[in-house]
Scaffold this motif. Structure first.
Motif, PDB file in Angstrom:
ATOM      1  N   PHE A 193       0.652  -1.585  -0.076  1.00  0.00           N
ATOM      2  CA  PHE A 193      -0.279  -0.289  -0.485  1.00  0.00           C
ATOM      3  C   PHE A 193       1.200   0.874   0.217  1.00  0.00           C
ATOM      4  CE2 PHE A 193      -3.233  -2.558   1.513  1.00  0.00           C
ATOM      5  CZ  PHE A 193      -4.736  -2.024   0.139  1.00  0.00           C
ATOM      6  N   ALA A 194       2.310   1.252   0.708  1.00  0.00           N
ATOM      7  CA  ALA A 194       2.659   2.040   0.494  1.00  0.00           C
ATOM      8  C   ALA A 194       3.159   2.879  -0.501  1.00  0.00           C
ATOM      9  CB  ALA A 194       4.686   1.866   1.116  1.00  0.00           C
ATOM     10  N   LYS A 197       0.342   4.023  -3.021  1.00  0.00           N
ATOM     11  CA  LYS A 197       0.127   5.152  -2.313  1.00  0.00           C
ATOM     12  C   LYS A 197       0.917   6.327  -3.787  1.00  0.00           C
ATOM     13  CE  LYS A 197      -2.770   7.247   0.653  1.00  0.00           C
ATOM     14  NZ  LYS A 197      -3.755   7.646   0.604  1.00  0.00           N
ATOM     15  N   PRO A 201      -1.633   7.917  -6.804  1.00  0.00           N
ATOM     16  CA  PRO A 201      -1.785   8.593  -5.507  1.00  0.00           C
ATOM     17  C   PRO A 201      -3.390   9.279  -6.005  1.00  0.00           C
ATOM     18  CG  PRO A 201      -0.305  10.416  -7.130  1.00  0.00           C
ATOM     19  CD  PRO A 201      -0.205   8.898  -7.661  1.00  0.00           C
ATOM     20  N   LEU A 205      -8.163   3.650  -2.953  1.00  0.00           N
ATOM     21  CA  LEU A 205      -7.136   2.591  -2.275  1.00  0.00           C
ATOM     22  C   LEU A 205      -8.014   2.037  -1.088  1.00  0.00           C
ATOM     23  CD1 LEU A 205      -3.797   3.354  -2.849  1.00  0.00           C
ATOM     24  CD2 LEU A 205      -5.339   2.269  -4.602  1.00  0.00           C
ATOM     25  N   SER A 223      -1.727  -1.273   7.888  1.00  0.00           N
ATOM     26  CA  SER A 223      -2.482  -0.238   5.850  1.00  0.00           C
ATOM     27  C   SER A 223      -2.924   1.498   6.341  1.00  0.00           C
ATOM     28  CB  SER A 223      -3.712  -0.935   5.513  1.00  0.00           C
ATOM     29  OG  SER A 223      -3.032  -2.511   5.108  1.00  0.00           O
ATOM     30  N   GLY A 227      -1.628   4.572   5.171  1.00  0.00           N
ATOM     31  CA  GLY A 227      -1.729   5.533   4.454  1.00  0.00           C
ATOM     32  C   GLY A 227      -3.814   5.729   3.744  1.00  0.00           C
ATOM     33  N   ILE A 228      -3.252   4.567   4.271  1.00  0.00           N
ATOM     34  CA  ILE A 228      -5.542   3.799   4.148  1.00  0.00           C
ATOM     35  C   ILE A 228      -5.752   4.443   4.672  1.00  0.00           C
ATOM     36  CG2 ILE A 228      -6.701   1.760   2.826  1.00  0.00           C
ATOM     37  CD1 ILE A 228      -4.067   2.676   1.438  1.00  0.00           C
TER      38      ILE A 228
END
Length: 302
Positions: A193-194, A197, A201, A205, A223, A227-228
Motif C-alpha cells: 500500500f505504501a 500510494k 496517488p 485505494l 495499511s 495511508g489507507i
C-alpha cells in the motif's frame, strides 16, 4: 513517537455480495433485502449489494436484479459486481450507477474463476471501463490474490503493482486490493500500500482482508500506517470464495468498527444496529458467526 493514523475511516460493507456468494443454501431474497436495509440503518454508506454473474456458477446471486430494484434507492454508494460484458449489460438495465469489476493477479486463479488469463481479462475490460466512465458510472476494480494465491503461492509484489497501475490507466475510480486467502502479513500489507500510494496517488485505494489466519486486524493497522483509510468488511465475518480453497470469511465489520472506534477513529457506524443486521441473516447462513465482537455481545445478552 506517535503512530500516524487517519481521523476517519470509510467502511465498504461487502456482506450482501462477497459475504453470501459462497453460501450453498439460497438465502431468501426478502432476507437479503432486510439485511441490506439494516446495514444501512447502522450507518454504512458504501456497500456491495449483489453480482450480475451466471447463476449456474454462483446460484446465490440469481436474484440480483430483484435485489438492485428493491435496495438501490438509498443514500451513499451502492455497488454491483458485473465482471464481464454480459453482466454490465444487465447492470445498465437498472438504476445502479456504481459497478465493480475484478481480475486476479494470479493467472491460475483467474482461469479457474472466469476462464481467462489476467492479460485476457484486462484486454476485455479496458473498453468496457472506458464506456462505463463515458456514461458516468463509478467504477471499482477488485484485485484478487494481491499477495498470495491458493494455486501459485506468493505473488510477486511487482505483478500486483503493475495490474493496479493498468487499472488506474484504464480510468477506474477505486481499487479494492484483496488478500483473497488471508495469507498476507502486516509487513506485506504496508509495503504494497505504501508503494501504491506513491505510484497512483489520485485513486481511491481500499484494502480487503480475509481473516483466515486471524491477521486481518493487524493488516488493517499496517495499511492505515501506509495511508489507507478505506476497508472492505463483512458483517458477521461472512464470506469466502468459491474459487479459493481454504479461504474463510472476510474480516468482520463489527470487529473492525470496534477496534477503530476504541482507537478514536470515526466510522459513523453504530455497533448495536450492526448487531441487529447480523441477527437478521444469521439463521440463514450455514456456518456459525465467527466475529469476536458479535459472540461477546451475544454472550453478554444471554
Amino acid at each position: 513517537m506517535a503512530i500516524k493514523l487517519p481521523e476517519n475511516v470509510t467502511i465498504i460493507e461487502v456482506g450482501p455480495r462477497d459475504g453470501l456468494q459462497n453460501e450453498k443454501g439460497f438465502v431468501p431474497t426478502e432476507v437479503k433485502g432486510q439485511f441490506i436495509h439494516a446495514l444501512r440503518d447502522s450507518g454504512i454508506r458504501e456497500m456491495e449489494l449483489t453480482s450480475f454473474v451466471s447463476p449456474k456458477w454462483v446460484p446465490q446471486m440469481a436474484d440480483a436484479a430483484e435485489i438492485v430494484s428493491a435496495c438501490y434507492d438509498a443514500p451513499g454508494r451502492s455497488i454491483v459486481l458485473a465482471p464481464n460484458k454480459k453482466g454490465i449489460e444487465r447492470l445498465e438495465e437498472t438504476n445502479c450507477r456504481a459497478v465493480a469489476v475484478f481480475v486476479g493477479v494470479s493467472n491460475t486463479f483467474n482461469k479457474k474463476n472466469i476462464n481467462k488469463t489476467t492479460a485476457e481479462s484486462m484486454e476485455e475490460l479496458r473498453p468496457l471501463i472506458a464506456d462505463l466512465k463515458e456514461k458516468g458510472y463509478f467504477v471499482r476494480a477488485c484485485i484478487s490474490t494481491a499477495w498470495h494465491c491458493p494455486y501459485e503461492g506468493k505473488i510477486p509484489e511487482a505483478d500486483t503493482l503493475r495490474l493496479c497501475a493498468d487499472f488506474a490507466e484504464a480510468g477506474v475510480d477505486e481499487l479494492s486490493v484483496a488478500d483473497t486467502i488471508g495469507m498476507a502479513v502486516p509487513t506485506e500489507a504496508h509495503s504494497l500500500f505504501a508503494q501504491l500510494k506513491a505510484i497512483i496517488p489520485g485513486i481511491l485505494l481500499t484494502a480487503h482482508f480475509h481473516d483466515t489466519r486471524k491477521l486481518a486486524l493487524a493488516n488493517i493497522l499496517a495499511s492505515m500506517q501506509a495511508g489507507i483509510d478505506r476497508f472492505d468488511t463483512s458483517a458477521g465475518g461472512l464470506g469466502g470464495c468459491p474459487f479459493a480453497p481454504g479461504a474463510t470469511g472476510n474480516v468482520a465489520t463489527e470487529d473492525v468498527v470496534y477496534m477503530l472506534e476504541r482507537m478514536g477513529i470515526k466510522t459513523g457506524i453504530a455497533l448495536d444496529r450492526l448487531m441487529d443486521a447480523v441477527e437478521i441473516v444469521r439463521p440463514h447462513v450455514s456456518r456459525p458467526i465467527e466475529s469476536t465482537y458479535f459472540n461477546m455481545h451475544a454472550s453478554a445478552g444471554a
